[in-house]
Design an enzyme around this catalytic site. Structure first.
Site, PDB file in Angstrom:
ATOM      1  N   ALA A 168     -14.121  29.029 -25.233  1.00 56.57           N
ATOM      2  CA  ALA A 168     -12.481  29.476 -26.757  1.00 56.57           C
ATOM      3  C   ALA A 168     -13.001  30.513 -27.781  1.00 56.57           C
ATOM      4  CB  ALA A 168     -11.533  28.793 -26.540  1.00 56.57           C
ATOM      5  N   LYS A 169     -14.147  29.115 -28.091  1.00 53.91           N
ATOM      6  CA  LYS A 169     -14.807  30.048 -29.670  1.00 53.91           C
ATOM      7  C   LYS A 169     -15.304  31.164 -29.747  1.00 53.91           C
ATOM      8  CE  LYS A 169     -15.634  30.085 -33.909  1.00 53.91           C
ATOM      9  NZ  LYS A 169     -16.885  28.896 -34.586  1.00 53.91           N
ATOM     10  N   LEU A 170     -16.304  31.078 -28.529  1.00 57.93           N
ATOM     11  CA  LEU A 170     -17.495  32.592 -28.225  1.00 57.93           C
ATOM     12  C   LEU A 170     -16.617  33.379 -28.042  1.00 57.93           C
ATOM     13  CD1 LEU A 170     -20.353  30.293 -26.134  1.00 57.93           C
ATOM     14  CD2 LEU A 170     -20.111  31.388 -28.812  1.00 57.93           C
TER      15      LEU A 170
END
Length: 335
Positions: A168-170
Site C-alpha cells: 500500500a505504501k509503495l
C-alpha cells in the site's frame, strides 16, 4: 507497556515524541547518538543496540531509511534475532520491500514474536501532529494488542495480511511522485501562458486536478525551499522499490519510469539532499520562469503539535540543520 523506538530521523523523532506524550515508558536507539537527545530530554532511556532495546521493552517501533537498514536492525550484529523475541511485538513504519519484510516478519514470529507493518503517508507535519495515515498489515489479534501505540502516532487503515502495508505504501508513493512531477509541467505551462501561479493554484484546488500534492506541497514551490524535509534521496529510494514491485508483478510502468527519470534528473542537477519538489524546479529552470509567490507559507517542519503552545519539539529546520542523512531519515510519510 514499555515501548522502544528505533530510527529518530525527521519523521521518527516526532512519531516517538507522540508515543512518549501518551505516558509510555520509552527506550530509544539510533545510529546517530546525537539523535537521541530530544527523546532523552523528555524522559526516554537510551539503548546501546537494537537487541539491548528489545530486551527492555514489550513493543518496539522501527522507522529507518530502507531495506538495508531495517534488515540490519533485525538480522545484523546486535539485531533483534540475536536476543529473545518471545512475547515481543514489532511495529515497522519503514518504507521497504514487501517480500523482504514478510521474510523478516516470519523470522521474528518463528522466534516467538509478533510483527505488524504500519508504513505511513502524509508529511512531517502529520508526524508532528500525530495524525499520520498508517497502512497496517498483520494478524487482527496482534494489531489490537498494539493499537494504542499505533494510534498515538496516527490513524489505522487495515490492509490485510502482514506485508500488505508495504505494498500500500509503495503504490501510494507511486501516485504521489507521478503527480509531483506532473504538477511542475502544469504549473510552468500555466505561468508561460499567462496564468499566475497563485491564481492557478486557487483555481485547481477542489477540482478534478486536486490531490494531497496540490494542497500540501505546492506552497513549498511558492516559498522556494521545495520541502527539504523529504529529500530526493528518499524519493529515489522509494522509486527504486516501486520499480522492483512492478517488475515482480509484471505490470506496465511507462508513467512511473518517466517519473523516475525526472527525479533522477532533479537529483543530478540539485543534489540528493535537495527537497522533493525540486522535481518541478527542473521544468521551472528550463522554461526560465520563477514560480515564487509572496506570502507567509508555513514550512511543514514548523507546524506545532496541538498540545504545545510553542514550536514543536524537535521540529528542526532541515535547511538549517541538514540532519537528513540517508542513513537516518525515515521514509516519509509518504514518506
Amino acid at each position: 507497556m514499555k515501548v522502544g523506538f528505533i530510527g529518530l530521523g525527521t519523521m521518527g523523532r516526532n512519531a516517538a515524541l507522540n508515543v512518549l506524550r501518551k505516558g509510555y515508558e520509552m527506550v530509544v536507539f539510533d545510529v546517530r547518538p546525537e539523535a537521541l537527545g530530544p527523546l532523552v530530554e523528555k524522559g526516554a532511556r537510551a539503548a546501546s543496540s537494537p537487541a539491548d532495546l528489545l530486551d527492555q521493552v514489550e513493543v518496539v517501533v522501527t522507522m529507518v531509511f530502507g531495506p538495508k537498514e531495517i534488515e540490519a536492525v533485525v538480522r545484523g550484529k546486535d539485531g533483534f534475532l540475536t536476543t529473545d523475541c518471545d512475547g515481543k511485538y514489532w511495529i515497522d513504519l519503514t518504507t521497504s520491500s514487501p517480500q523482504l519484510m514478510r521474510d523478516l516478519g516470519a523470522e521474528f514470529r518463528k522466534r516467538g514474536g509478533a510483527a505488524v507493518d504500519a508504513p505511513v503517508t502524509g508529511s512531517v507535519d502529520s508526524a508532528i501532529r500525530g495524525d499520520m495515515i498508517m497502512f497496517v498489515g498483520g494478524e487482527d489479534a496482534d494489531i489490537e494488542r498494539v493499537r494504542p501505540v499505533i494510534e498515538a502516532m496516527g490513524e489505522i487503515r487495515k490492509v490485510g495480511r502482514h506485508g500488505n502495508g508495504y505494498v500500500a505504501k509503495l503504490v501510494n508513493n507511486q501516485l504521489w511522485k507521478i503527480h509531483a512531477a506532473a504538477i511542475g509541467e502544469a504549473m510552468v505551462t500555466a505561468k508561460v501562458a499567462g496564468l499566475e501561479p497563485d491564481v492557478w493554484w486557487a483555481a485547481m484546488k477542489g477540482g478534478a486536478a486536486d490531490s494531497f500534492v496540490m494542497q500540501h506541497d505546492v506552497p513549498s514551490i511558492f516559498a522556494g525551499h521545495y520541502d527539504p524535509s523529504f529529500p530526493l534521496a528518499l524519493c529515489l529510494k522509494d522509486l527504486g522499490l516501486i520499480a522492483e514491485l512492478m517488475n515482480e508483478t509484471g505490470t506496465r510502468s511507462e508513467l512511473t519510469r518517466a517519473t523516475h527519470d525526472r527525479f533522477r534528473e532533479a537529483a543530478s542537477r540539485y543534489g540528493k539532499d535537495a527537497g522533493e519538489m525540486t522535481v518541478c524546479k527542473v521544468i521551472e529552470d528550463d522554461a526560465k520562469v520563477e514560480l515564487r509567490v509572496a506570502g507567509d507559507w508555513i514550512a511543514p517542519w514548523e507546524i506545532k503539535h496541538p498540545a504545545l503552545p510553542e514550536r514543536a519539539v524537535g521540529a528542526v529546520s532541515p535547511i538549517a540543520a541538514s540532519g537528513l542523512s540517508a542513513s537516518s531519515s525515515s521514509s516519509l510519510i509518504r514518506g
